[in-house]
Design a protein around this motif. Structure first.
Motif, short mmCIF file in Angstrom:
data_model
loop_
_atom_site.label_atom_id
_atom_site.label_comp_id
_atom_site.label_asym_id
_atom_site.label_seq_id
_atom_site.Cartn_x
_atom_site.Cartn_y
_atom_site.Cartn_z
N VAL A 112 0.84 -1.20 0.00
CA VAL A 112 0.00 0.00 0.00
C VAL A 112 0.87 1.25 0.00
O VAL A 112 0.57 2.23 -0.67
CB VAL A 112 -0.97 -0.01 1.21
N ARG A 113 1.98 1.19 0.71
CA ARG A 113 2.86 2.35 0.81
C ARG A 113 3.65 2.58 -0.48
O ARG A 113 3.86 3.71 -0.87
CB ARG A 113 3.83 2.14 1.98
N ARG A 114 4.05 1.51 -1.16
CA ARG A 114 4.98 1.64 -2.28
C ARG A 114 4.37 1.53 -3.67
O ARG A 114 4.91 2.06 -4.62
CB ARG A 114 6.07 0.56 -2.15
N LEU A 115 3.26 0.79 -3.82
CA LEU A 115 2.74 0.52 -5.15
C LEU A 115 1.94 1.69 -5.71
O LEU A 115 1.23 2.38 -4.98
CB LEU A 115 1.85 -0.73 -5.14
N ASN A 116 2.05 1.85 -7.01
CA ASN A 116 1.29 2.87 -7.74
C ASN A 116 -0.07 2.28 -8.07
O ASN A 116 -0.16 1.28 -8.78
CB ASN A 116 2.05 3.24 -9.01
N PRO A 117 -1.16 2.88 -7.57
CA PRO A 117 -2.49 2.30 -7.79
C PRO A 117 -2.85 2.13 -9.28
O PRO A 117 -3.48 1.13 -9.64
CB PRO A 117 -3.44 3.30 -7.12
N ALA A 118 -2.48 3.06 -10.11
CA ALA A 118 -2.79 2.95 -11.54
C ALA A 118 -2.07 1.74 -12.15
O ALA A 118 -2.65 1.01 -12.97
CB ALA A 118 -2.40 4.22 -12.27
N LEU A 119 -0.84 1.52 -11.76
CA LEU A 119 -0.08 0.37 -12.26
C LEU A 119 -0.67 -0.94 -11.75
O LEU A 119 -0.76 -1.93 -12.49
CB LEU A 119 1.39 0.49 -11.86
N VAL A 120 -1.12 -0.95 -10.50
CA VAL A 120 -1.75 -2.16 -9.94
C VAL A 120 -3.02 -2.50 -10.71
O VAL A 120 -3.27 -3.67 -11.04
CB VAL A 120 -2.06 -1.97 -8.44
N ILE A 121 -3.82 -1.50 -11.03
CA ILE A 121 -5.05 -1.74 -11.79
C ILE A 121 -4.73 -2.28 -13.17
O ILE A 121 -5.34 -3.25 -13.63
CB ILE A 121 -5.89 -0.44 -11.86
N GLY A 122 -3.77 -1.66 -13.85
CA GLY A 122 -3.40 -2.12 -15.19
C GLY A 122 -2.86 -3.54 -15.18
O GLY A 122 -3.25 -4.38 -16.01
N VAL A 123 -1.97 -3.84 -14.24
CA VAL A 123 -1.41 -5.19 -14.14
C VAL A 123 -2.49 -6.19 -13.76
O VAL A 123 -2.53 -7.31 -14.28
CB VAL A 123 -0.23 -5.21 -13.14
N GLY A 124 -3.40 -5.80 -12.89
CA GLY A 124 -4.49 -6.70 -12.49
C GLY A 124 -5.40 -7.04 -13.65
O GLY A 124 -5.79 -8.20 -13.83
N ILE A 125 -5.74 -6.05 -14.46
CA ILE A 125 -6.59 -6.30 -15.63
C ILE A 125 -5.87 -7.19 -16.64
O ILE A 125 -6.44 -8.14 -17.17
CB ILE A 125 -7.03 -4.96 -16.27
N ALA A 126 -4.59 -6.91 -16.88
CA ALA A 126 -3.81 -7.73 -17.81
C ALA A 126 -3.69 -9.16 -17.30
O ALA A 126 -3.84 -10.12 -18.08
CB ALA A 126 -2.43 -7.12 -18.02
N ALA A 127 -3.45 -9.33 -16.01
CA ALA A 127 -3.32 -10.68 -15.44
C ALA A 127 -4.65 -11.43 -15.54
O ALA A 127 -4.66 -12.64 -15.83
CB ALA A 127 -2.85 -10.59 -13.99
N ALA A 128 -5.75 -10.75 -15.30
CA ALA A 128 -7.06 -11.40 -15.41
C ALA A 128 -7.33 -11.83 -16.85
O ALA A 128 -7.85 -12.93 -17.08
CB ALA A 128 -8.15 -10.45 -14.92
N LEU A 129 -6.98 -10.98 -17.82
CA LEU A 129 -7.16 -11.35 -19.22
C LEU A 129 -6.31 -12.56 -19.60
O LEU A 129 -6.79 -13.48 -20.28
CB LEU A 129 -6.82 -10.17 -20.13
N VAL A 130 -5.08 -12.58 -19.16
CA VAL A 130 -4.21 -13.73 -19.44
C VAL A 130 -4.79 -14.98 -18.82
O VAL A 130 -4.82 -16.05 -19.44
CB VAL A 130 -2.77 -13.46 -18.95
N PHE A 131 -5.29 -14.89 -17.59
CA PHE A 131 -5.89 -16.03 -16.90
C PHE A 131 -7.09 -16.58 -17.68
O PHE A 131 -7.21 -17.79 -17.89
CB PHE A 131 -6.30 -15.61 -15.49
N VAL A 132 -7.96 -15.68 -18.13
CA VAL A 132 -9.14 -16.11 -18.90
C VAL A 132 -8.73 -16.74 -20.22
O VAL A 132 -9.28 -17.78 -20.62
CB VAL A 132 -10.10 -14.91 -19.12
N ILE A 133 -7.77 -16.17 -20.91
CA ILE A 133 -7.31 -16.72 -22.19
C ILE A 133 -6.71 -18.11 -21.99
O ILE A 133 -6.99 -19.03 -22.77
CB ILE A 133 -6.32 -15.76 -22.87
N VAL A 134 -5.92 -18.28 -20.94
CA VAL A 134 -5.33 -19.60 -20.66
C VAL A 134 -6.42 -20.61 -20.37
O VAL A 134 -6.37 -21.76 -20.85
CB VAL A 134 -4.31 -19.51 -19.50
#
Length: 70
Positions: free
Chosen positions: A33-55
């Motif tokens: 929470v202290r170090r992560l950039n929220p916008a980057l977390v959202i982007g990575v989370g969406i990308a990871a979810a898409l990869v998971f669904v595709i797999v």
């Protein structure tokens, strides 16, 4: 004064991966929470979810095409 968020992309990926499993120590979560950039977390989370669904879709297609599912 607020400290700049300085987590790398790899640290963000690792935090998102742990969140997919739902296992995280409280101290690690607070550090994220202290170090992560929220916008980057959202982007990575969406990308990871898409990869998971595709797999999952590719796995289902492979199992159905192999005839194991019948």
């Amino acid at each position: 004064m607020n400290e700049p968020r300085s987590a790398s992309l790899l640290q963000t990926l690792r935090a998102v991966a742990w969140s997919f499993f739902g296992v995280r120590r409280r101290a690690d979560h607070e550090e994220d929470v202290r170090r992560l950039n929220p916008a980057l977390v959202i982007g990575v989370g969406i990308a990871a979810a898409l990869v998971f669904v595709i797999v999952l879709l590719l796995l289902v297609r492979w199992v159905v095409a192999s005839g194991v599912a019948t």
